[in-house]
Design an enzyme around this catalytic site. Structure first.
Site, mmCIF file in Angstrom:
data_model
loop_
_atom_site.group_PDB
_atom_site.id
_atom_site.type_symbol
_atom_site.label_atom_id
_atom_site.label_comp_id
_atom_site.label_asym_id
_atom_site.label_seq_id
_atom_site.Cartn_x
_atom_site.Cartn_y
_atom_site.Cartn_z
ATOM 1 N N ASN A 129 33.731 20.799 10.504
ATOM 2 C CA ASN A 129 32.786 21.586 11.336
ATOM 3 C C ASN A 129 31.467 20.883 11.051
ATOM 4 O O ASN A 129 30.652 21.276 10.423
ATOM 5 C CB ASN A 129 32.672 22.918 11.071
ATOM 6 C CG ASN A 129 31.903 23.888 11.880
ATOM 7 O OD1 ASN A 129 31.306 23.133 12.956
ATOM 8 N ND2 ASN A 129 31.437 24.897 11.636
ATOM 9 N N TRP A 130 31.206 20.176 12.401
ATOM 10 C CA TRP A 130 29.737 19.391 12.176
ATOM 11 C C TRP A 130 28.770 20.103 12.678
ATOM 12 O O TRP A 130 27.697 19.462 13.066
ATOM 13 C CB TRP A 130 30.034 17.706 12.966
ATOM 14 C CG TRP A 130 30.859 16.820 12.446
ATOM 15 C CD1 TRP A 130 31.275 17.126 11.075
ATOM 16 C CD2 TRP A 130 31.266 15.519 12.865
ATOM 17 N NE1 TRP A 130 32.061 15.994 10.859
ATOM 18 C CE2 TRP A 130 32.206 15.112 11.874
ATOM 19 C CE3 TRP A 130 31.289 14.821 14.011
ATOM 20 C CZ2 TRP A 130 32.897 13.797 11.909
ATOM 21 C CZ3 TRP A 130 31.940 13.692 14.337
ATOM 22 C CH2 TRP A 130 32.626 13.212 13.401
ATOM 23 N N LYS A 131 29.050 21.170 13.146
ATOM 24 C CA LYS A 131 27.838 22.061 13.789
ATOM 25 C C LYS A 131 27.064 21.413 14.661
ATOM 26 O O LYS A 131 27.456 20.723 15.558
ATOM 27 C CB LYS A 131 27.205 22.837 12.476
ATOM 28 C CG LYS A 131 28.037 23.615 11.450
ATOM 29 C CD LYS A 131 27.387 24.169 10.554
ATOM 30 C CE LYS A 131 28.405 24.866 9.351
ATOM 31 N NZ LYS A 131 27.889 25.695 8.432
ATOM 32 N N HIS A 138 33.241 32.035 14.276
ATOM 33 C CA HIS A 138 32.576 31.505 13.118
ATOM 34 C C HIS A 138 31.456 32.217 12.619
ATOM 35 O O HIS A 138 30.783 33.090 13.655
ATOM 36 C CB HIS A 138 31.831 30.021 13.454
ATOM 37 C CG HIS A 138 31.373 29.486 12.305
ATOM 38 N ND1 HIS A 138 30.190 29.637 11.731
ATOM 39 C CD2 HIS A 138 32.147 28.535 11.274
ATOM 40 C CE1 HIS A 138 29.861 29.238 10.435
ATOM 41 N NE2 HIS A 138 30.938 28.302 10.217
ATOM 42 N N GLU A 177 28.395 32.022 12.136
ATOM 43 C CA GLU A 177 27.077 31.598 12.436
ATOM 44 C C GLU A 177 26.919 32.296 13.948
ATOM 45 O O GLU A 177 25.626 32.439 14.550
ATOM 46 C CB GLU A 177 26.965 30.256 12.255
ATOM 47 C CG GLU A 177 26.507 29.732 10.996
ATOM 48 C CD GLU A 177 26.602 28.475 10.481
ATOM 49 O OE1 GLU A 177 26.842 27.445 11.253
ATOM 50 O OE2 GLU A 177 26.486 27.915 9.425
ATOM 51 N N GLU A 227 36.397 32.344 5.055
ATOM 52 C CA GLU A 227 35.025 31.691 4.807
ATOM 53 C C GLU A 227 33.944 32.974 4.423
ATOM 54 O O GLU A 227 33.425 33.417 5.278
ATOM 55 C CB GLU A 227 34.462 31.229 6.155
ATOM 56 C CG GLU A 227 35.318 29.894 6.652
ATOM 57 C CD GLU A 227 34.158 28.810 7.161
ATOM 58 O OE1 GLU A 227 34.052 27.735 7.075
ATOM 59 O OE2 GLU A 227 33.487 29.367 8.160
ATOM 60 N N GLY A 248 27.173 27.131 3.114
ATOM 61 C CA GLY A 248 25.942 26.723 2.676
ATOM 62 C C GLY A 248 25.186 26.902 1.594
ATOM 63 O O GLY A 248 23.839 26.503 1.424
ATOM 64 N N SER A 263 30.926 26.086 1.273
ATOM 65 C CA SER A 263 30.553 24.935 0.616
ATOM 66 C C SER A 263 31.435 24.045 0.032
ATOM 67 O O SER A 263 31.557 23.748 -1.386
ATOM 68 C CB SER A 263 29.556 25.781 -0.460
ATOM 69 O OG SER A 263 28.595 26.497 0.022
ATOM 70 N N GLY A 270 32.099 22.181 6.303
ATOM 71 C CA GLY A 270 30.797 21.991 7.143
ATOM 72 C C GLY A 270 29.842 20.826 6.687
ATOM 73 O O GLY A 270 30.537 19.742 7.036
HETATM 74 C C1 PEP Z 1 31.073 26.481 7.899
HETATM 75 O O1 PEP Z 1 30.102 26.886 8.114
HETATM 76 O O2 PEP Z 1 32.251 26.390 8.761
HETATM 77 C C2 PEP Z 1 31.321 25.784 6.445
HETATM 78 C C3 PEP Z 1 32.414 25.575 5.945
HETATM 79 O O3 PEP Z 1 30.072 25.365 6.192
HETATM 80 P P1 PEP Z 1 29.723 24.479 4.690
HETATM 81 O O4 PEP Z 1 30.910 23.667 4.167
HETATM 82 O O5 PEP Z 1 28.385 23.536 4.942
HETATM 83 O O6 PEP Z 1 29.397 25.793 3.901
#
Ligand code: PEP
Length: 250
Positions: A8-10, A98, A100, A171, A177, A212, A233
């Site tokens: 997930n490159w956001k 998601h 976010e 998640e 994050g 994470s 992410g």
């Molecule tokens: C995400 O938000 O989908 C995610 C997995 O983020 P991160 O790996 O940066 O915690």
């Protein structure tokens, strides 16, 4: 059984950066993914999808996903992207729900169900995100929250009997994050609950862990029996980290 790594490159990368990283992944990770029986799904932001689709055209172990889709088929929805368009331009997967977006857009269960319906109608494989906040975890509400969050998926799947496959990404919001990752028994407990809640769909639903994930976490997460893969992410925007995450699968 083939495993999934979803990147997930956001909004970490511009369109050009996303295309360049996808080119590197196509050139250097395709064989590794094939050897380890992994499908690597790159999820750039919407404007970068075309470039990423072109970049991975010859890499059969790679695929492209979107980070969201509209809850409606078409119409006056400024800024939204229809699931059918995503399919047309080469997406095979779409992340839905998601945290976010759930938090910022306060997506209702009804909207999430509609998004899932749109994705399924467009033959995109949904990656449906669920997970509790820190407050909910502290209040020992994880199981309750997960049960509630599954409702839109259950409804959407009930009306799509021909659905081939959906992924559920556990998640925890507190893990995203933050550098924190729940331990294996916690993830296993959630997966066991999902098994129970989704009886009747077990042949079509598979589970991912996200939050994470880095190279160190990936080492042991690959050993968690219930998991069909990882949703990554920030670390997925770093080629060397992504390579390790894919490479650590035995
Ligand atoms: C995400 O938000 O989908 C995610 C997995 O983020 P991160 O790996 O940066 O915690």
């Amino acid at each position: 059984m083939q495993k999934l790594v979803v990147g997930n490159w956001k909004m970490y990368l511009t369109a050009n950066q996303a295309r360049s990283l996808a080119q590197i992944c196509a050139a250097q990770l395709n064989d590794l993914c094939r050897e380890n029986d992994i499908k690597l799904v790159l999820c750039p932001s919407a404007e970068a999808i075309n470039g990423v689709v072109q970049a991975i055209a010859d890499a059969d172990a790679l695929a492209v996903g979107a980070q969201d889709c509209a809850s409606e088929q078409s119409g006056a929805f400024t800024g939204q992207v229809a699931a059918a368009s995503l399919k047309e331009i080469g997406c095979a997967y779409v992340i839905i729900g998601h945290s976010e977006l759930r938090v910022r857009g306060a997506e209702s269960d009804d909207q999430l169900e509609k998004k899932l319906q749109q994705a399924l109608a467009a033959e995109l494989t949904p990656i449906f995100c669920i997970g509790e906040t820190l407050q909910e975890k502290k209040a020992d509400q994880t199981n309750h929250v997960i049960k509630e969050q599954l409702a839109p998926l259950k409804k959407a799947m009930a009306s799509f009997k021909s659905l081939k496959k959906a992924y559920i990404a556990y998640e925890p919001v507190w893990a995203i994050g933050s550098g924190l990752v729940p331990d294996a028994p916690t993830i296993e407990n959630v997966c066991a609950q999902l098994d129970q809640e989704l009886q009747g769909y077990s042949d079509r639903v598979r589970y991912l862990y996200g939050g994470s994930v880095d190279a160190d976490a990936a080492r042991w997460l690959w050993q968690v029996p219930h998991l069909a893969g990882l949703l990554v992410g920030k670390a997925s925007t770093d080629f060397q980290l992504l390579k390790k995450i894919v490479g650590y699968k035995q």
